[in-house]
Structures are given as structure tokens and as C-alpha cells.
Enzyme design. Structure first.
Site, PDB file in Angstrom:
ATOM      1  N   ARG A  10     -90.233  77.743  28.829  1.00 44.94           N
ATOM      2  CA  ARG A  10     -90.234  77.235  30.194  1.00 44.94           C
ATOM      3  C   ARG A  10     -90.169  78.367  31.201  1.00 44.94           C
ATOM      4  O   ARG A  10     -89.468  79.352  30.995  1.00 44.94           O
ATOM      5  CB  ARG A  10     -88.992  76.353  30.406  1.00 44.94           C
ATOM      6  CG  ARG A  10     -89.060  75.023  29.696  1.00 44.94           C
ATOM      7  CD  ARG A  10     -90.032  74.073  30.345  1.00 44.94           C
ATOM      8  NE  ARG A  10     -89.548  73.632  31.631  1.00 44.94           N
ATOM      9  CZ  ARG A  10     -88.793  72.554  31.808  1.00 44.94           C
ATOM     10  NH1 ARG A  10     -88.455  71.806  30.788  1.00 44.94           N
ATOM     11  NH2 ARG A  10     -88.399  72.210  33.013  1.00 44.94           N
ATOM     12  N   HIS A 164     -81.584  82.334  21.743  1.00 40.66           N
ATOM     13  CA  HIS A 164     -80.456  81.812  22.531  1.00 40.66           C
ATOM     14  C   HIS A 164     -79.592  80.835  21.752  1.00 40.66           C
ATOM     15  O   HIS A 164     -78.485  80.519  22.172  1.00 40.66           O
ATOM     16  CB  HIS A 164     -80.983  81.138  23.798  1.00 40.66           C
ATOM     17  CG  HIS A 164     -81.514  82.138  24.781  1.00 40.66           C
ATOM     18  ND1 HIS A 164     -80.767  82.634  25.806  1.00 40.66           N
ATOM     19  CD2 HIS A 164     -82.710  82.786  24.842  1.00 40.66           C
ATOM     20  CE1 HIS A 164     -81.477  83.517  26.485  1.00 40.66           C
ATOM     21  NE2 HIS A 164     -82.670  83.630  25.913  1.00 40.66           N
ATOM     22  N   ARG A 272     -75.288  69.153  28.375  1.00 35.35           N
ATOM     23  CA  ARG A 272     -76.527  68.426  28.234  1.00 35.35           C
ATOM     24  C   ARG A 272     -76.292  67.399  27.131  1.00 35.35           C
ATOM     25  O   ARG A 272     -75.492  67.664  26.222  1.00 35.35           O
ATOM     26  CB  ARG A 272     -77.584  69.431  27.754  1.00 35.35           C
ATOM     27  CG  ARG A 272     -78.910  69.328  28.394  1.00 35.35           C
ATOM     28  CD  ARG A 272     -79.799  70.489  28.017  1.00 35.35           C
ATOM     29  NE  ARG A 272     -79.444  71.217  26.808  1.00 35.35           N
ATOM     30  CZ  ARG A 272     -79.702  70.810  25.574  1.00 35.35           C
ATOM     31  NH1 ARG A 272     -80.300  69.663  25.362  1.00 35.35           N
ATOM     32  NH2 ARG A 272     -79.382  71.563  24.544  1.00 35.35           N
ATOM     33  N   ASP A 371     -72.966  75.961  19.074  1.00 40.34           N
ATOM     34  CA  ASP A 371     -73.588  76.376  20.333  1.00 40.34           C
ATOM     35  C   ASP A 371     -73.847  77.871  20.232  1.00 40.34           C
ATOM     36  O   ASP A 371     -72.966  78.621  19.801  1.00 40.34           O
ATOM     37  CB  ASP A 371     -72.618  76.080  21.493  1.00 40.34           C
ATOM     38  CG  ASP A 371     -73.344  75.659  22.754  1.00 40.34           C
ATOM     39  OD1 ASP A 371     -74.524  76.011  22.892  1.00 40.34           O
ATOM     40  OD2 ASP A 371     -72.722  74.981  23.590  1.00 40.34           O
ATOM     41  N   LEU A 375     -72.381  78.547  28.174  1.00 37.92           N
ATOM     42  CA  LEU A 375     -72.121  79.212  29.453  1.00 37.92           C
ATOM     43  C   LEU A 375     -71.140  78.439  30.319  1.00 37.92           C
ATOM     44  O   LEU A 375     -70.481  79.008  31.179  1.00 37.92           O
ATOM     45  CB  LEU A 375     -73.446  79.414  30.204  1.00 37.92           C
ATOM     46  CG  LEU A 375     -74.497  80.224  29.423  1.00 37.92           C
ATOM     47  CD1 LEU A 375     -75.784  80.324  30.210  1.00 37.92           C
ATOM     48  CD2 LEU A 375     -73.982  81.626  29.091  1.00 37.92           C
ATOM     49  N   LYS A 378     -67.709  79.822  30.429  1.00 34.49           N
ATOM     50  CA  LYS A 378     -67.621  81.076  31.182  1.00 34.49           C
ATOM     51  C   LYS A 378     -67.627  80.786  32.685  1.00 34.49           C
ATOM     52  O   LYS A 378     -66.918  81.420  33.458  1.00 34.49           O
ATOM     53  CB  LYS A 378     -68.786  81.999  30.808  1.00 34.49           C
ATOM     54  CG  LYS A 378     -68.728  82.488  29.361  1.00 34.49           C
ATOM     55  CD  LYS A 378     -69.765  83.543  29.059  1.00 34.49           C
ATOM     56  CE  LYS A 378     -69.503  84.191  27.702  1.00 34.49           C
ATOM     57  NZ  LYS A 378     -70.438  85.267  27.379  1.00 34.49           N
ATOM     58  N   TYR A 498     -91.522 113.376  -6.383  1.00 33.27           N
ATOM     59  CA  TYR A 498     -92.093 112.723  -7.558  1.00 33.27           C
ATOM     60  C   TYR A 498     -92.187 111.195  -7.376  1.00 33.27           C
ATOM     61  O   TYR A 498     -93.260 110.660  -7.123  1.00 33.27           O
ATOM     62  CB  TYR A 498     -91.278 113.088  -8.810  1.00 33.27           C
ATOM     63  CG  TYR A 498     -91.897 112.553 -10.075  1.00 33.27           C
ATOM     64  CD1 TYR A 498     -93.000 113.199 -10.659  1.00 33.27           C
ATOM     65  CD2 TYR A 498     -91.420 111.396 -10.662  1.00 33.27           C
ATOM     66  CE1 TYR A 498     -93.596 112.695 -11.802  1.00 33.27           C
ATOM     67  CE2 TYR A 498     -92.017 110.883 -11.806  1.00 33.27           C
ATOM     68  CZ  TYR A 498     -93.103 111.534 -12.372  1.00 33.27           C
ATOM     69  OH  TYR A 498     -93.695 111.025 -13.494  1.00 33.27           O
TER      70      TYR A 498
HETATM   71  C1  GDG Z   1     -79.021  77.649  25.396  1.00 29.59           C
HETATM   72  C2  GDG Z   1     -78.057  77.601  24.198  1.00 29.59           C
HETATM   73  C3  GDG Z   1     -76.709  79.391  25.294  1.00 29.59           C
HETATM   74  C4  GDG Z   1     -75.239  71.864  33.264  1.00 29.59           C
HETATM   75  N1  GDG Z   1     -75.218  70.714  33.966  1.00 29.59           N
HETATM   76  C5  GDG Z   1     -75.610  70.992  35.203  1.00 29.59           C
HETATM   77  C6  GDG Z   1     -75.872  72.330  35.289  1.00 29.59           C
HETATM   78  N2  GDG Z   1     -75.630  72.854  34.088  1.00 29.59           N
HETATM   79  C7  GDG Z   1     -75.797  74.265  33.742  1.00 29.59           C
HETATM   80  C8  GDG Z   1     -74.473  74.911  33.401  1.00 29.59           C
HETATM   81  C9  GDG Z   1     -74.924  76.070  32.515  1.00 29.59           C
HETATM   82  C10 GDG Z   1     -76.170  75.523  31.842  1.00 29.59           C
HETATM   83  O1  GDG Z   1     -76.583  74.394  32.570  1.00 29.59           O
HETATM   84  C11 GDG Z   1     -75.891  75.093  30.398  1.00 29.59           C
HETATM   85  O2  GDG Z   1     -75.787  76.267  29.651  1.00 29.59           O
HETATM   86  P1  GDG Z   1     -75.358  76.285  28.107  1.00 29.59           P
HETATM   87  O3  GDG Z   1     -75.134  77.652  27.688  1.00 29.59           O
HETATM   88  O4  GDG Z   1     -74.163  75.445  27.962  1.00 29.59           O
HETATM   89  O5  GDG Z   1     -76.529  75.551  27.279  1.00 29.59           O
HETATM   90  P2  GDG Z   1     -78.179  75.543  27.169  1.00 29.59           P
HETATM   91  O6  GDG Z   1     -78.802  75.498  28.512  1.00 29.59           O
HETATM   92  O7  GDG Z   1     -78.515  74.438  26.269  1.00 29.59           O
HETATM   93  O8  GDG Z   1     -78.643  76.897  26.519  1.00 29.59           O
HETATM   94  C12 GDG Z   1     -76.657  78.022  24.638  1.00 29.59           C
HETATM   95  C13 GDG Z   1     -77.752  79.415  26.398  1.00 29.59           C
HETATM   96  O9  GDG Z   1     -79.011  79.029  25.899  1.00 29.59           O
HETATM   97  C14 GDG Z   1     -77.907  80.837  26.954  1.00 29.59           C
HETATM   98  O10 GDG Z   1     -78.341  81.734  26.011  1.00 29.59           O
HETATM   99  O11 GDG Z   1     -75.439  79.650  25.857  1.00 29.59           O
HETATM  100  O12 GDG Z   1     -75.824  78.082  23.504  1.00 29.59           O
HETATM  101  O13 GDG Z   1     -78.036  76.287  23.655  1.00 29.59           O
HETATM  102  O14 GDG Z   1     -75.275  77.172  33.281  1.00 29.59           O
HETATM  103  O15 GDG Z   1     -73.846  75.301  34.582  1.00 29.59           O
HETATM  104  N3  GDG Z   1     -76.257  72.927  36.433  1.00 29.59           N
HETATM  105  C15 GDG Z   1     -76.397  72.158  37.547  1.00 29.59           C
HETATM  106  N4  GDG Z   1     -76.196  70.827  37.493  1.00 29.59           N
HETATM  107  C16 GDG Z   1     -75.807  70.207  36.374  1.00 29.59           C
HETATM  108  O16 GDG Z   1     -75.630  68.996  36.379  1.00 29.59           O
HETATM  109  N5  GDG Z   1     -76.753  72.723  38.691  1.00 29.59           N
END
Ligand code: GDG
Length: 723
Positions: A10, A164, A272, A371, A375, A378, A498
Site C-alpha cells: 500500500r 513487519h 484492528r 504481533d 505500536l 508504544k 586443494y
Molecule cells: C503491522 C504489524 C507492526 C489504530 N486504530 C486507529 C489508528 N490506529 C493506528 C495505531 C497504530 C496503528 O494503527 C496500528 O499499528 P500496529 O503496530 O498495532 O499494527 P499493524 O498496523 O497491523 O502493523 C505490527 C507494524 O506493522 C509496524 O511494523 O507493529 O506488528 O502487524 O499506529 O495508532 N489510528 C487512527 N485511528 C484509529 O482508529 N488514527
């Protein structure tokens, strides 16, 4: 000017249709921000799918134009491609296996065919933009085949890959019918990055067991090059979350939410919709908590944000139903007019809302079953400006390796989650502050910009070192030059390794007996009075003497321990002792007992542990153990532990092939010097050669040699041309 191209499934923007108009919406994701510092610069570029089905030519042109202004380029996918490559192979085959949900994985040939096809489509499109000197950074599990596809066309291209999501253990990964193709695809890269050391370990184990390439200290030894594998834990844009938490919009939202919610303690859950996130287990643990600690009723609520995702896939629809049912059950069971146990939102919210939740929450309950990093945990820490709050974190996510001050739990252990909730909700403030402070410090430092720069720097270093160690194939025009120089020379010195150079490897060392062709070749070479031929080998002197002693040759045996000039006796370069062998032999015997198929070879001043006949994987594993065991033992014994081709050799640190060869160069001044060897013990020989020598590596991996040939057969052919 060389550029950097980022490729991911994406693009960091969403194209959406509103009232028939196409609108670009920027992504707020950390990756987009972090990589912004790269793709927005100069002529750099981000290539990927804009996330929407667009069939009309005119719309495609419009979008391409719009994106071009922002250094992006779209790849448009058809309905079938979205269904089979993206929803199919990526999300229904790879995603479940990589997250240890093998029972959900679909092995569907059509999905695979589309996956190959779309990876190729990405390559074909990216190819149009590649120029010499460019760097590519490919992201994630949707594009595992791309590095190899590009490598075939662009052997010199600098290719980095980052995964990721978790890389599963070998036992899980090997379930995939296309496991080898996928590994080889990734190995087209120069650098493969993962979030954690464990992911890296699992990948290396699959590479050695399934793809058949050995590795040493995070370097996969491919026949033609090395692939570096390393862990780069991804950080967040710390400042963005800290600033958002301090912004008037967020503070205003918090005040509004508080008025509606009252002064209860809040537990926050954000993900998600995905089975890997452990949402049902989290709900069950909250339910159990309310049963076990009824005093918290009306005092605590769970705010649960579930962001819709992959809702066309049945598995996700089922999960949604399960979550809906559980939320309904818990709210129905415990709810009061003035208290809702779970505030459940099934939608995406703006950053200010998220930030408001992060600020308000006393506890963040982040309990994925698996996972890659995660993030959300963090971001919660970064938003805690007053440092008050508690993070409950699953051991199964990458972030748990960094955030050890969190309350770590196993998400399958509902009781542990209940206890963790109780501990978190009753934790004294000083303790909360102490923990958050440590985690904030680390997250501030290891932020997304740090991550991007670490990865890019590493990739650059690899390319620089490859260039300095690049060899050139010894082609016919070069051979003609060699012949000319040879003809002119009055005295010529040849150093020939050799095994692997004059003879191919065989399964036991005794079997690599020289054939008639080789004996004749060496005899012919040595027959010329101007030539002095030195066989420089790791072999013991008895084998060398037995096989080649009747020829007019010099010998350097046991990697430089034993030396013999034509017509003289064997001697050692320095006075050596073999006393250390008793102690080391008993260690090697221990490893032979534990490793069926392995054996010890004893030389005068060295010991060798062979594992060529050991079960694949076990030999490599034991090599790791043995090497570190020996390196520890031998640190004060002046010994050297060498890992060679299916062997671990221990010898005095005072001798090597280079030192011995240097002695020959001093003793026998020559105006033509040539050295040929195949493994890294020969690198010492190459380094000891004067600048104007001819150094030739067998194989095409990086080397201090100037030229390369592909096989012992090519070496013999080349030498016969010199006769
Ligand atoms: C993959 C890997 C790895 C969530 N809901 C809303 C929203 N978010 C944002 C969060 C966070 C991001 O989405 C989710 O990040 P994650 O790391 O939890 O998961 P994935 O996007 O599935 O990512 C994962 C990542 O890649 C990075 O390498 O950590 O393990 O699966 O930033 O804040 N943001 C907004 N509204 C929402 O309702 N604006």
C-alpha cells in the site's frame, strides 16, 4: 543522482471516491511518517497500490499525475488480483501461518499463482524507475518474492527488505507448500530486517534447513554473495504522540469524554479487527476480573476500539460476531443504568480521539496472541505526559522485548491477565511513574527516525563492503593478459589451494583423492623450470605427501603449520605445541557423542570437527554451540577457532596460510605470482600477496582476490591453458 525507492503493497496515502471525485488522504501511520524523510526528498519515490479498485483509464492517469507531485507512483490491481493476491495469498495464507494460526491457512494454488503474478507486476513497474546506483527498500509479507525477481535483472542493485509481521518458527513455516520459493525470494535482498532477534533466528533456521544455505553470525552464505540478516525494532514518531497528547483539541476531547464517563478508572484496548490480536481472550479476562473482584464494578470500564479490517474475509466476519456477542454478554450481565462495563467502538477514529483515550486510560491492555511489533503500546507510553498509567503487554508481541517495565503476560493465561488487571488498577503512583519513565526514555531514543536511519546505514555499509570485495570473472581477454605476463616472467610462483579449488568436495575428506587429470596437470605445470608450484591446504601433511608427494611440488599443510620445499623435509614455521589438543579433544568428543554422523579429524597441530554427514540443521546448531564453547575455552590458549565448509577447526592462532605464503614470497623472489583458493582461509593468502599478483577466488562471493572462477573444473581448464 542515485535515488531510494520504497516499495510496499500500500502507498502511504488512501485514494477515496467522494461524490464521484477522487481524493487523496494521507496516512497517519508511523511508517509513512518515518519514511517521509526518505521518499519526499529529491527524486526518491514510493511505489505501491493506492488501495482502491480503479478500472477507468482516465482515473488512473489522474491519480498517477496527482501522486507524481508527491513522489509516489501507483500500481493498479484488478479485482481478481485483489481477491487472490491480497485477500487470498497474503491474508489467508501467509498472515495466519506467520502469526501461528496454521489452522486458518488456505493452501490454494490459484492464490499462489496470483501472488507470483502480482509480485512480478510490482517488479515490472518498479523496473521502469531503476537507474544504476539506486537503492530499493521493499516492505512486508505481500512482496516476499520481489527481491529475488529484481536481483535476477539487477545483480548490482542495493536491495533491503523489512518484514513487519513475525517470522514463524521453522516448524510452522515449513507447512507452506511454497516455502522454498518464498525464502529464495527474500534472499534476493542484501539486507533482510526483522523486528526482533527471535524472528531473525527463525528465518535463519528455515534458510539453513529448507533453502540449504549455511549462515554465520547473521550472514547467509549464498553461493554468489552474502545476505545480512538483522533485527531492527521499529519505533514510533514519539514527538508526534507526545505533541498530540498536549494539544488543545485532545485536552478538549478528554474533558468531554470525562463528563460523560464519570470518574471511573479506564482500561484501554485498541486494535484492528484480527484474530492475532486476542480480542475475545481479552474480553473474557475482563469478564473474569469483574467476577473475581466485584468491588471494581462501577469503578472501572473497558474502552474498546476495534478498527474494521478485512471484513470481506469470512474468518474476520466470524470474529466480529464473536466480539459482538461477548461485549453484549458482559454488558448485559454487569451493566447498570449509570455504568457500562465496556464502551465498544467498531470504527476508526481521528488521531485526537485516540490521543484523548491514551491520555485518559489508567491501563492499556495490549494482549495480542502474536504481533510483529505492536505500536499501540508504544503510543500509549508516549502519550503519558504525567507519566501515570500502567501497560499490560503480551509476551507474544515484538514490543515486549523492549518494554520490560510493562506487566508482561501470556495472552493464553486468562488468570494471569486477571491478576495483571488487578495489579495495574491498584499500582501505587510512584511505581507507575518509575516504570513509564524508563519506557519513555527508551522509546524517545529508539524512535521511527532512528529505525529508518539504522536500516539505511546498514544497507549502505553492506554495499560499500561488497564493492571493496567485488571480484571480476576471469574471462578470456584477461586470461590472454595472464598468458602474456607469464610468458615474459623469469620466475613464477603459484599458490594453489586443494579442496574446493583443484578438487571438488566429497562427503568424507579421504575421498577427495586427486584424479589422473589433476595429477597430469600439476606434473605439466611443474615441468616448466620457471614454475614453482605450492600446494597450500588445510590438509595434514600425510595426505598431501601420499597423494602428491611424488610430484615436483612445494607444500604448505594444515593451514600453514607444516612447510615443505621441493627436495627438503617437512618443517614448521614456528615452534608449535600440540599440548592443548587433549583438553579440546575431550570437548569435541562430547559433541561427537551428541551429534550422530559427526567425527573428529586429528592433525599434528590442529583438530577438526566434521559435520558434513549430520542431519541438516543439527550440524549448524551444534556448530554454533561448539564454536561459542571453544571460543570461550580457548581465549587464553592462543588458539583460533575456524568455521569452514561443514567443519570447525581449532589450531594455533600463530599460524595461517597467509603467514606461510609470505615466507615463500620472501625466500623465492618471483616476477609472476598467482594464488587460487575457495574458502575464507584462502583470504589470508590473498591478503599476503603483493599488489601486482594474480589472485583468483573460486566461487563468486566477496573476496580479497581480484578475480574469480566458478568451479574446480574451471580452475583446471584455466591452468591447463597456462601449461
Ligand atoms: C503491522 C504489524 C507492526 C489504530 N486504530 C486507529 C489508528 N490506529 C493506528 C495505531 C497504530 C496503528 O494503527 C496500528 O499499528 P500496529 O503496530 O498495532 O499494527 P499493524 O498496523 O497491523 O502493523 C505490527 C507494524 O506493522 C509496524 O511494523 O507493529 O506488528 O502487524 O499506529 O495508532 N489510528 C487512527 N485511528 C484509529 O482508529 N488514527
Amino acid at each position: 543522482m542515485p535515488k531510494t525507492i520504497i516499495v510496499s503493497n500500500r502507498l502511504p496515502v488512501k485514494v477515496i471516491k467522494e461524490d464521484g471525485n477522487l481524493i487523496l488522504k494521507g496516512s497517519e501511520g508511523g511508517l509513512a511518517t518515518g519514511l517521509g524523510s526518505i521518499y519526499k526528498e529529491g527524486n526518491n519515490l514510493w511505489i505501491g497500490w493506492p488501495g482502491l479498485l480503479i478500472n477507468q483509464g482516465i482515473e488512473r492517469i489522474n491519480i498517477t499525475e496527482r501522486l507524481k507531485k508527491e513522489n509516489m507512483h501507483p500500481i493498479f490491481l484488478t479485482q481478481d488480483e485483489i481477491k487472490n493476491y491480497y485477500e487470498g495469498f497474503s491474508n489467508e495464507t501467509l498472515w495466519p501461518i506467520f502469526h501461528y494460526f496454521s489452522q486458518y491457512s488456505e493452501y490454494n494454488e490459484t492464490y499462489w499463482e496470483y501472488y507470483v503474478k502480482v509480485n512480478q507486476k510490482f517488479c515490472d513497474e518498479v523496473e521502469n524507475f531503476i537507474e544504476p546506483g539506486d537503492t530499493l527498500w521493499i516492505h512486508d509479507y505481500q512482496l516476499l518474492l520481489m527481491p529475488e525477481m529484481l536481483r535476477k535483472k539487477f545483480p548490482e542493485l542495493s536491495i533491503g527488505f523489512f518484514l513487519h509481521i513475525p517470522f514463524p518458527s521453522y516448524e510452522m513455516f515449513r507447512l507452506l507448500p511454497w516455502r522454498r520459493e518464498l525464502l529464495n525470494g527474500m534472499l534476493g535482498s542484501d539486507l533482510v530486517g526483522f523486528h526482533t532477534y527471535d524472528d531473525m533466528r527463525h528465518f535463519l533456521s528455515s534458510v539453513s534447513r529448507l533453502a540449504g544455505f549455511g549462515y554465520t553470525a547473521g550472514q547467509v552464505n549464498m553461493p554468489d554473495r552474502k545476505v545480512i540478516v538483522d533485527a531492527f525494532p521499529m519505533g514510533i514518531d514519539y514527538q508526534k504522540y507526545a505533541d498530540a497528547a498536549a494539544s488543545p483539541e485532545t485536552i478538549e476531547r478528554e474533558a468531554r469524554y470525562r463528563t460523560s464517563l464519570g470518574d471511573q478508572q479506564l482500561i484501554l484496548s485498541i486494535d484492528r479487527l484480527d484474530y492475532s490480536k486476542g480480542i475475545p481472550q481479552r474480553l473474557m479476562s475482563f469478564e473474569k476480573f469483574l467476577h473475581e473482584y466485584p468491588e471494581f464494578k462501577e469503578k472501572v470500564s473497558l474502552v474498546m476500539l476495534v478498527v474494521p479490517s478485512r471484513d470481506r474475509v469470512t474468518r474476520y466476519q466470524e470474529l466480529k460476531e464473536e466480539v459482538d456477542l461477548l461485549v453484549g454478554r458482559i454488558n448485559g450481565q454487569f451493566g447498570r443504568i449509570n455504568w457500562t462495563p465496556i464502551h465498544y467502538f467498531y470504527r476508526s477514529l481521528p488521531l485526537e480521539a485516540l490521543s484523548g483515550f491514551y491520555r485518559m486510560a489508567h491501563v492499556a491492555l495490549v494482549t495480542p496472541m502474536r504481533d510483529g511489533m505492536n505500536l499501540v503500546c508504544k503510543e500509549f507510553i508516549a502519550s503519558k505526559l504525567d507519566k501515570k498509567g500502567v501497560l499490560i503487554l503480551s509476551e507474544m508481541c515484538g514490543a515486549s522485548k523492549e518494554l520490560s517495565e510493562a506487566i508482561l503476560i501470556n495472552p493464553n493465561d486468562i488468570n494471569a491477565m486477571v491478576q495483571a488487571l488487578h495489579r495495574a488498577l491498584t499500582m501505587p503512583e510512584e511505581e507507575q511513574i518509575a516504570h513509564i519513565e524508563v519506557m519513555q526514555k527508551s522509546l524517545k531514543r529508539y524512535n521511527i527516525h532512528h529505525w529508518v536511519s539504522m536500516f539505511m546505514k546498514r544497507l549502505e555499509e553492506i554495499k560499500t563492503s561488497q564493492k571493496s570485495l567485488a571480484t571480476k570473472y576471469l574471462d578470456q581477454p584477461t586470461i590472454d593478459v595472464v598468458k602474456k605476463k607469464l610468458k615474459k616472467a623469469k620466475k613464477r610462483l603459484f599458490f594453489l589451494d586443494y579442496d574446493g579449488t583443484l578438487m571438488p568436495f566429497s562427503d568424507t575428506p579421504e575421498k577427495a583423492v586427486p584424479d589422473k587429470e589433476l595429477l597430469q596437470l600439476l606434473e605439466a605445470l611443474a615441468a616448466d623450470k620457471k614454475n614453482q608450484i605450492v600446494i597450500i591446504s588445510g590438509r595434514d601433511r600425510k595426505s598431501l605427501e601420499g597423494w602428491l608427494g611424488h610430484l615436483n611440488l612445494d607444500f604448505i599443510g594444515e593451514h600453514g603449520v607444516w612447510l615443505k620445499e621441493r627436495g627438503s623435509n617437512w618443517r614448521t614455521l614456528t615452534k608449535l605445541s600440540g599440548k592443548w589438543k587433549n583438553e579440546i579433544r575431550s570437548v569435541l568428543e562430547l559433541y561427537v557423542n551428541r551429534t550422530p554422523g559427526s567425527f573428529i579429524e586429528e592433525k599434528d597441530y590442529s583438530l577438526v570437527w566434521h559435520h558434513r554427514k549430520v542431519e541438516t540443521g543439527l550440524g549448524e546448531l551444534r556448530t554454533r554451540e561448539l564454536s561459542s564453547h571453544l571460543k570461550y575455552l580457548s581465549s587464553n590458549m592462543n588458539l583460533q577457532v575456524l568455521e569452514g565448509d561443514m567443519v570447525v577447526e581449532i589450531k594455533s592462532a600463530r599460524v595461517n596460510k597467509g603467514r606461510a605464503a609470505h615466507q615463500w614470497i620472501e625466500d623465492f623472489p618471483s616476477d609472476f605470482i598467482m594464488a587460487i583458493g575457495d574458502d575464507w582461509t584462502d583470504e589470508d593468502t590473498f591478503k599476503a600477496m603483493p599488489e601486482d599478483s594474480w589472485t583468483i577466488k573460486v566461487g563468486s562471493s566477496s573476496s580479497a582476490a581480484k578475480y574469480n572462477l566458478n568451479s574446480p573444473a574451471e580452475v583446471k581448464d584455466f591452468l591447463s591453458k597456462l601449461c
